[in-house]
Motif scaffolding. Sequence first.
Motif, PDB file in Angstrom:
ATOM      1  N   VAL A  65      -9.486  -8.669   4.687  1.00  0.00           N
ATOM      2  CA  VAL A  65      -9.897  -9.712   4.708  1.00  0.00           C
ATOM      3  C   VAL A  65      -9.022 -10.941   4.580  1.00  0.00           C
ATOM      4  O   VAL A  65      -9.416 -11.849   5.283  1.00  0.00           O
ATOM      5  N   GLY A  66      -8.159 -10.794   3.887  1.00  0.00           N
ATOM      6  CA  GLY A  66      -7.170 -11.882   3.838  1.00  0.00           C
ATOM      7  C   GLY A  66      -6.354 -12.065   4.845  1.00  0.00           C
ATOM      8  O   GLY A  66      -6.187 -13.282   5.424  1.00  0.00           O
ATOM      9  N   ALA A  67      -6.103 -11.083   5.671  1.00  0.00           N
ATOM     10  CA  ALA A  67      -5.402 -11.147   6.748  1.00  0.00           C
ATOM     11  C   ALA A  67      -6.184 -12.086   7.830  1.00  0.00           C
ATOM     12  O   ALA A  67      -5.796 -12.736   8.623  1.00  0.00           O
ATOM     13  N   ILE A  68      -7.549 -11.507   7.827  1.00  0.00           N
ATOM     14  CA  ILE A  68      -8.538 -12.234   8.918  1.00  0.00           C
ATOM     15  C   ILE A  68      -8.780 -13.696   8.395  1.00  0.00           C
ATOM     16  O   ILE A  68      -8.923 -14.637   9.551  1.00  0.00           O
ATOM     17  N   ALA A  69      -8.762 -14.038   7.074  1.00  0.00           N
ATOM     18  CA  ALA A  69      -8.963 -15.123   6.972  1.00  0.00           C
ATOM     19  C   ALA A  69      -7.609 -15.902   7.077  1.00  0.00           C
ATOM     20  O   ALA A  69      -7.857 -17.275   7.596  1.00  0.00           O
ATOM     21  N   LEU A  70      -6.503 -15.685   7.023  1.00  0.00           N
ATOM     22  CA  LEU A  70      -5.449 -16.262   7.324  1.00  0.00           C
ATOM     23  C   LEU A  70      -5.142 -16.538   8.675  1.00  0.00           C
ATOM     24  O   LEU A  70      -4.944 -17.721   9.131  1.00  0.00           O
ATOM     25  N   GLN A  71      -5.325 -15.371   9.687  1.00  0.00           N
ATOM     26  CA  GLN A  71      -5.533 -15.744  11.043  1.00  0.00           C
ATOM     27  C   GLN A  71      -6.466 -16.925  11.425  1.00  0.00           C
ATOM     28  O   GLN A  71      -6.117 -17.659  12.342  1.00  0.00           O
TER      29      GLN A  71
ATOM     30  N   LEU B 240       0.699  -1.227  -0.122  1.00  0.00           N
ATOM     31  CA  LEU B 240      -0.094  -0.052   0.032  1.00  0.00           C
ATOM     32  C   LEU B 240       0.882   1.177   0.030  1.00  0.00           C
ATOM     33  O   LEU B 240       0.608   2.056  -0.489  1.00  0.00           O
ATOM     34  N   ALA B 241       1.910   1.239   0.683  1.00  0.00           N
ATOM     35  CA  ALA B 241       2.863   2.320   0.830  1.00  0.00           C
ATOM     36  C   ALA B 241       3.499   2.560  -0.380  1.00  0.00           C
ATOM     37  O   ALA B 241       3.621   3.864  -1.150  1.00  0.00           O
ATOM     38  N   VAL B 242       3.916   1.500  -1.385  1.00  0.00           N
ATOM     39  CA  VAL B 242       4.340   1.520  -2.565  1.00  0.00           C
ATOM     40  C   VAL B 242       3.496   2.400  -3.541  1.00  0.00           C
ATOM     41  O   VAL B 242       3.651   3.201  -4.429  1.00  0.00           O
ATOM     42  N   VAL B 243       2.170   1.711  -3.686  1.00  0.00           N
ATOM     43  CA  VAL B 243       1.226   2.311  -4.516  1.00  0.00           C
ATOM     44  C   VAL B 243       0.932   3.737  -4.307  1.00  0.00           C
ATOM     45  O   VAL B 243       0.624   4.511  -5.044  1.00  0.00           O
ATOM     46  N   PHE B 244       0.957   4.141  -2.980  1.00  0.00           N
ATOM     47  CA  PHE B 244       0.687   5.501  -2.700  1.00  0.00           C
ATOM     48  C   PHE B 244       1.890   6.358  -3.186  1.00  0.00           C
ATOM     49  O   PHE B 244       1.766   7.642  -3.476  1.00  0.00           O
ATOM     50  N   PHE B 245       2.897   5.832  -2.862  1.00  0.00           N
ATOM     51  CA  PHE B 245       4.372   6.576  -3.501  1.00  0.00           C
ATOM     52  C   PHE B 245       4.223   6.675  -4.922  1.00  0.00           C
ATOM     53  O   PHE B 245       4.519   7.864  -5.511  1.00  0.00           O
ATOM     54  N   VAL B 246       3.872   5.534  -5.665  1.00  0.00           N
ATOM     55  CA  VAL B 246       3.960   5.910  -7.075  1.00  0.00           C
ATOM     56  C   VAL B 246       2.846   6.655  -7.618  1.00  0.00           C
ATOM     57  O   VAL B 246       3.163   7.597  -8.579  1.00  0.00           O
ATOM     58  N   SER B 247       1.650   6.613  -6.869  1.00  0.00           N
ATOM     59  CA  SER B 247       0.609   7.828  -7.219  1.00  0.00           C
ATOM     60  C   SER B 247       1.059   9.296  -7.032  1.00  0.00           C
ATOM     61  O   SER B 247       0.837  10.062  -7.726  1.00  0.00           O
TER      62      SER B 247
ATOM     63  N   PRO C 190     -10.330  -0.705  -2.372  1.00  0.00           N
ATOM     64  CA  PRO C 190     -10.376  -2.099  -2.390  1.00  0.00           C
ATOM     65  C   PRO C 190      -9.430  -2.679  -2.124  1.00  0.00           C
ATOM     66  O   PRO C 190      -9.603  -4.027  -1.430  1.00  0.00           O
ATOM     67  N   CYS C 191      -7.882  -2.244  -2.323  1.00  0.00           N
ATOM     68  CA  CYS C 191      -6.915  -3.090  -1.784  1.00  0.00           C
ATOM     69  C   CYS C 191      -6.787  -3.242  -0.280  1.00  0.00           C
ATOM     70  O   CYS C 191      -6.298  -4.396   0.166  1.00  0.00           O
ATOM     71  N   CYS C 192      -7.140  -2.322   0.488  1.00  0.00           N
ATOM     72  CA  CYS C 192      -7.120  -2.301   1.932  1.00  0.00           C
ATOM     73  C   CYS C 192      -8.087  -3.435   2.214  1.00  0.00           C
ATOM     74  O   CYS C 192      -7.952  -4.128   2.979  1.00  0.00           O
ATOM     75  N   ALA C 193      -9.352  -3.204   1.723  1.00  0.00           N
ATOM     76  CA  ALA C 193     -10.333  -4.296   2.076  1.00  0.00           C
ATOM     77  C   ALA C 193     -10.060  -5.574   1.910  1.00  0.00           C
ATOM     78  O   ALA C 193     -10.287  -6.490   2.726  1.00  0.00           O
ATOM     79  N   VAL C 194      -9.517  -6.008   0.753  1.00  0.00           N
ATOM     80  CA  VAL C 194      -9.090  -7.110   0.217  1.00  0.00           C
ATOM     81  C   VAL C 194      -7.783  -7.786   1.132  1.00  0.00           C
ATOM     82  O   VAL C 194      -7.923  -9.017   1.711  1.00  0.00           O
ATOM     83  N   LEU C 195      -7.026  -6.978   1.213  1.00  0.00           N
ATOM     84  CA  LEU C 195      -5.697  -7.396   2.214  1.00  0.00           C
ATOM     85  C   LEU C 195      -6.191  -7.402   3.791  1.00  0.00           C
ATOM     86  O   LEU C 195      -5.749  -8.416   4.471  1.00  0.00           O
TER      87      LEU C 195
END
Length: 84
Positions: free
Chosen positions: A69-75, A26-33, A62-67
């Motif tokens: 949910v992915g972290a919750i599912a992994l946990q 997310l930091a890389v996407v924000f930096f590139v933007s 949407p990336c924050c939401a997907v990531l």
Amino acid sequence: MKAFSEFFKKLTNHTKLFLLFSLLLLAVVFFVSACLFLLSQRCETYYVLEEYADALLLCLRPCCAVLGVGAIALQWLETREQPS
């Protein structure tokens, strides 16, 4: 703050690693933007670069939401009880 530290201690190592790389992504996407927006002020193709910067910023939620949910599912997958 104490509740957050207790919550973070309960996370598995894989979830912590996933969250670390998610924040890095997310930091890389924000930096590139931000770089595209700054470049759009200097280049001839002002509108194209600014549109790319806006599109990248719009995809952050949407990336924050997907990531998240992915972290919750992994946990959940790593902490659920294994059937005997």
